[in-house]
Design a protein around this motif. Structure first.
Motif, PDB file in Angstrom:
ATOM      1  N   GLN A 167      -1.649 -11.355  17.813  1.00 25.08           N
ATOM      2  CA  GLN A 167      -0.801 -10.181  17.657  1.00 25.08           C
ATOM      3  C   GLN A 167      -1.347  -9.003  18.448  1.00 25.08           C
ATOM      4  N   ARG A 169      -3.099  -9.212  21.207  1.00 27.16           N
ATOM      5  CA  ARG A 169      -2.812  -9.472  22.621  1.00 27.16           C
ATOM      6  C   ARG A 169      -1.365  -9.158  22.955  1.00 27.16           C
ATOM      7  N   ARG A 170      -0.450  -9.516  22.050  1.00 26.15           N
ATOM      8  CA  ARG A 170       0.968  -9.284  22.323  1.00 26.15           C
ATOM      9  C   ARG A 170       1.291  -7.781  22.299  1.00 26.15           C
ATOM     10  N   LYS A 171       0.624  -7.034  21.422  1.00 27.92           N
ATOM     11  CA  LYS A 171       0.827  -5.584  21.422  1.00 27.92           C
ATOM     12  C   LYS A 171       0.279  -4.960  22.706  1.00 27.92           C
ATOM     13  N   LEU A 173       0.080  -6.494  25.532  1.00 24.26           N
ATOM     14  CA  LEU A 173       1.027  -6.876  26.574  1.00 24.26           C
ATOM     15  C   LEU A 173       2.228  -5.943  26.579  1.00 24.26           C
ATOM     16  N   ALA A 192      -0.121 -12.195  29.591  1.00 23.04           N
ATOM     17  CA  ALA A 192       0.980 -12.992  29.041  1.00 23.04           C
ATOM     18  C   ALA A 192       0.518 -14.414  28.746  1.00 23.04           C
ATOM     19  N   ALA A 195      -1.500 -14.376  25.661  1.00 21.32           N
ATOM     20  CA  ALA A 195      -0.659 -14.121  24.484  1.00 21.32           C
ATOM     21  C   ALA A 195       0.364 -15.226  24.253  1.00 21.32           C
ATOM     22  N   TRP A 197       2.931 -16.078  26.044  1.00 23.13           N
ATOM     23  CA  TRP A 197       4.276 -15.533  26.272  1.00 23.13           C
ATOM     24  C   TRP A 197       4.696 -15.878  27.702  1.00 23.13           C
ATOM     25  N   ASP A 223       9.532 -15.629  20.958  1.00 18.67           N
ATOM     26  CA  ASP A 223       9.533 -15.182  22.350  1.00 18.67           C
ATOM     27  C   ASP A 223       9.823 -13.693  22.483  1.00 18.67           C
ATOM     28  N   LEU A 225       8.581  -9.985  21.999  1.00 16.64           N
ATOM     29  CA  LEU A 225       7.395  -9.168  21.759  1.00 16.64           C
ATOM     30  C   LEU A 225       7.794  -7.999  20.867  1.00 16.64           C
TER      31      LEU A 225
END
Length: 427
Positions: A167, A169-171, A173, A192, A195, A197, A223, A225
């Motif tokens: 989470q 990493r996705r934030k 990103l 990406a 993460a 993604w 998928d 974010l």
């Protein structure tokens, strides 16, 4: 861990004869071999070369379990922390490798059955009573439960930690995608990948209104974010114009106030979120009418253009609507409404009357007033264009003003409050 004397089976390690430990200790190596052979033959995941790392871990686990079991039979107060910590580590390792606990739990059941068979054979040699044999079976099952619980705890801890890291990493990103100026495609691709993604061809950013009260946050497909901790909760939707995507997005955001920015290449995600935020701001002010549901910025581009620079349009309103400034507020409202309808209807008085639901004679009277106030300005196409711009902005503010006083709208009309009121258009 089940406490002594309080387990579901009602018997404890204290009831086992100490001499049973001495008998078992001399057979531990052959019992371990028996367990491992049964486990390998019945569970494909453990059917590995005997000198491999996985098999080495399996043997270590079996030997630790057997030695601890015997030590605890000899001493019921023996510390269980080392063996339970070991199984927590196994659970964490299984999670880290992307495996479930199914194989390990099956191995524990097979090992337990082998242990029970060997114990009953030893009990017969020692002439152990049926009650004592029953206690052996109960503490063996209790012991298996303790180890299984420790492994499950480690597994859950690792899963939670991995989810938290993913989470984060996705934030991060999302931060990179929204960066202005944009970061390089290599940095986006690297993060990406970390993460999990897949980088799409196009994206659309979403700005969410704050949920009211205790409203639950929606669950988003993997998928998408999402970062709901931002001042303006935000999303990135990959390939928003793909087949069926619009329906998925609408269902996902059902019940939310969500503004979707324009579809753009990945490198221009910052532009999409900027327009989504601007649109959301106009929604929250009431300029664009909506309280819940999915709103698409591209359907309100003319309004966004009107309110892109509110100081500029306020200055234009002060200039172009100055002929109305000396009138009473009610007169300003009526004449401004009539003038806008006249400009929008091709300067046809009868159509204006239908738009405003008033008598054509009333419209003609108002139009004569406007001709007296504006004079030749109404003949100039460029000035008529300016008038329509400022009157449209005024109408949007008037239509959605909540208290009915419409001070900002009158300011846009060059109202009696003077320059200070004119600047209030954007409020």
């Amino acid at each position: 861990m089940v406490e002594e004397g309080s387990g579901a089976f009602g018997r404890s390690w204290h009831e086992l004869p100490r001499e049973l430990a001495d008998h078992m200790r001399s057979h531990l190596d052959e019992v371990a071999d028996d367990m491992l052979n049964q486990i390998r033959s019945r569970i494909s995941e453990y059917d590995r070369p005997a000198d491999g790392a996985y098999s080495g871990t399996a043997r270590q686990a079996v030997e630790r379990v057997l030695h601890y079991f015997v030590d605890r039979v000899a001493d019921p107060g023996h510390d269980s922390a080392p063996v339970t910590d070991f199984f927590r580590a196994i659970g964490r390792g299984e999670a880290a490798e992307g495996r479930s606990l199914d194989a390990m739990q099956s191995a524990m059941r097979i090992g337990g059955m082998v242990a029970w068979r060997r114990l009953t054979e030893g009990a017969a040699v020692l002439e152990v009573s049926p009650r004592t044999l029953g206690t052996v079976g109960e503490v063996l099952m209790q012991f298996q439960d303790e180890l299984a619980a420790a492994a499950a705890e480690g597994f859950s801890q690792a899963k939670a930690a991995a989810a938290g890291e993913m989470q984060r990493r996705r934030k991060r990103l999302l931060d990179l995608l929204f960066a202005d100026p944009p970061v390089g495609p290599e940095a986006i691709a690297d993060l990406a990948a970390a993460a999990h993604w897949p980088v799409p061809r196009t994206v659309a950013a979403v700005a969410l209104g704050r949920p009211a009260g205790e409203a639950r946050a929606p669950a988003f497909p993997p998928d998408i974010l999402a970062d709901l901790t931002r001042r303006t909760p935000s999303l990135i939707i990959p390939d928003p114009d793909g087949p069926g995507r619009a329906g998925v997005v609408d269902r996902t955001l059902n019940g939310c106030l969500a503004v979707i920015g324009p579809t753009v290449p990945v490198a221009e995600a910052a532009r999409s979120i900027q327009w989504a935020r601007k649109t959301l701001g106009l929604v929250e002010r009431g300029v664009i009418g909506a309280s819940t549901g999915v709103i698409r910025s591209v359907e309100h581009m003319s309004t966004l253009i009107l309110f892109q620079d509110e100081e500029l349009i306020t200055s234009l309103a002060e200039l172009r609507l100055a002929p109305l400034a000396h009138l009473r507020p009610g007169q300003q409202d009526r004449l401004a409404e009539t003038l806008l309808a006249w400009l929008q209807s091709g300067r046809n008085a009868n159509e204006v009357a239908m738009r405003l639901h008033v008598h054509p004679q009333t419209v003609r009277y108002r139009l004569r007033q406007l001709e007296e106030l504006f004079g030749d300005q109404l003949l100039d196409p460029d000035l008529r264009f300016d008038l329509e711009i400022v009157l449209r902005a005024r109408a949007l503010l008037t239509e959605h003003d909540e208290d009915g006083a419409r001070p900002a709208a009158r300011a846009a009309a060059g109202g009696s409050g003077g320059t200070g009121d004119v600047v209030g258009l954007g409020r």
